[in-house]
Design an enzyme around this catalytic site. Structure first.
Site, short mmCIF file in Angstrom:
data_model
loop_
_atom_site.label_atom_id
_atom_site.label_comp_id
_atom_site.label_asym_id
_atom_site.label_seq_id
_atom_site.Cartn_x
_atom_site.Cartn_y
_atom_site.Cartn_z
N LYS A 196 0.94 -1.21 -0.03
CA LYS A 196 -0.10 -0.07 -0.05
C LYS A 196 0.96 1.30 0.05
O LYS A 196 1.64 1.29 0.85
CB LYS A 196 -1.19 0.01 1.31
N LYS A 249 -1.97 -1.58 -3.76
CA LYS A 249 -3.08 -0.39 -3.76
C LYS A 249 -2.31 1.06 -3.90
O LYS A 249 -1.17 1.02 -3.25
CB LYS A 249 -3.85 -0.42 -2.29
C1 PBG Z 1 -7.52 3.26 5.92
C2 PBG Z 1 -7.47 3.12 4.28
C3 PBG Z 1 -7.42 3.97 3.22
C4 PBG Z 1 -8.09 3.44 2.04
C5 PBG Z 1 -8.46 2.16 2.48
N1 PBG Z 1 -8.03 2.35 3.79
C6 PBG Z 1 -7.17 5.40 3.25
C7 PBG Z 1 -5.79 5.94 3.91
O1 PBG Z 1 -4.76 4.88 3.96
O2 PBG Z 1 -5.42 7.07 3.81
C8 PBG Z 1 -8.23 4.14 1.01
C9 PBG Z 1 -9.04 3.82 -0.29
C10 PBG Z 1 -9.51 4.72 -1.15
O3 PBG Z 1 -8.91 5.59 -1.58
O4 PBG Z 1 -10.46 4.62 -1.97
N2 PBG Z 1 -6.27 3.33 6.18
#
Ligand code: PBG
Length: 326
Positions: A196, A249
């Site tokens: 991520k 992601k």
């Molecule tokens: C929680 C999380 C996030 C997303 C999914 N789980 C946000 C982040 O890490 O700031 C992002 C999902 C999206 O942008 O659609 N940590």
């Protein structure tokens, strides 16, 4: 060896039937996961301004929504909670009557066949908006693990089918697996957000989940966008710690990472087509600058072609309708 003019690649592109015969990648509704934002209060269905067509739902509004999702053949949802109160340690995230815990029960009652996945992360529940416990102005890895494990177990206890840690702390998959097993939830799989990235594409999500960090950013725990070899180390670590499925992601700016992960690991691979990717398409479509349907299907197909088995996308309902010819 045939060469032009004997060889003509256009022969197989002449008709739609011919093209469909040789098509290499097919998007299916079975691949899609739809994100749902669950908020406190009653009788609430509030559209997120930066994500047209996506809503925050109060728990009482979920049954209609999940019946529609089920009717469309979408196999799974992933839940994000927007609690009424936030504190330093995100305790509303692992409360037995938390938003996600209540939502799981409501969804299971309305549609027991729909798979319920939960996002396991503190950022929606902490007053500072970070994904872990803050100590001396920094996110403390090891102190966070226990809370994530507690949250995962409370989701499982409420009936979650799959838990998906998205916090990017080191060692979280191991602690969550251990806590789930000790709690008698050895059959609940972990879908880890393994690679991520610290991405600007999460902007609209942070409006939707009300989870923007109140100071600093997430770069000390989420990955640096230029790195791909490191993504393989993250995925490897999570698999070793017991992840059942792994995720890359965002999706679109990271298709090379998806491909590399697919070629390197024999585990189910998910990709998250994130909020910013959704909002850009919606905005351009509203301006009349693109053909929305063709763009969305091309984007989702590209994620599949890059190697993802599973796509988490805000387009899921729309795509399911198009796939069904609706
Ligand atoms: C929680 C999380 C996030 C997303 C999914 N789980 C946000 C982040 O890490 O700031 C992002 C999902 C999206 O942008 O659609 N940590």
């Amino acid at each position: 060896m045939a060469e032009f003019p004997q060889k003509r690649l256009r022969r197989l592109r002449r008709t739609e039937t011919m093209r469909s015969l040789v098509r290499e990648t097919e998007l299916s509704v079975n691949d899609l996961i739809y994100p749902l934002f669950v908020t406190h209060g009653k009788n609430t269905k509030r559209e997120i301004p930066s994500m047209p067509g996506i809503f925050q739902f109060s728990v009482d509004m979920l049954p209609d929504e999940v019946n529609e999702i089920g009717r469309l053949g979408i196999p799974a949802v992933i839940l994000f909670g927007i609690p009424e109160t936030k504190d330093e340690t995100g305790s509303s995230g692992y409360a037995p009557d938390g938003m996600v815990q209540q939502a799981i029960k409501a969804i299971k009652q309305a549609n027991p066949d729909l798979l319920v996945i939960t996002d396991v992360c503190l950022c929606e529940y902490t007053s500072h908006g970070h994904c872990g416990v803050v100590k001396d102005g920094a996110v403390d890895n090891d102190a966070t693990l226990e809370l994530l494990a507690k949250m995962a177990v409370s989701h499982a206890r409420a009936g979650a089918d799959i838990v998906a840690p998205s916090d990017m702390m080191d060692g979280r998959v191991k602690s969550i697996r251990q806590a789930l097993d000790e709690g008698g939830f050895e059959n609940v799989p972990i879908l880890s957000y393994a690679a991520k990235y610290a991405s600007a594409f999460y902007g609209p999500f942070r409006d939707a989940a009300e989870s923007a960090p109140q100071f600093g950013d997430r770069r000390s725990y989420q990955m640096d966008p230029p790195n791909v070899r490191e993504a393989m180390r993250e995925i490897e670590a999570d698999i070793e710690e017991g992840a059942d499925m792994v995720m890359v992601k965002p999706a679109l700016a990271y298709l090379d990472v998806i491909r590399k992960a697919r070629d390197t690991y024999n585990y189910p691979l998910a990709a998250y087509n994130v909020s910013g990717e959704y909002s850009m398409v919606k905005a351009a479509a509203q301006m009349g600058w693109i053909d929305e349907q063709r763009i969305i299907m091309e984007i989702l197909t590209s994620i599949k072609r890059a190697g993802a088995d599973i796509i988490i996308t805000y387009h899921a309902k729309q795509a399911a309708k198009w796939l069904a010819g609706e």
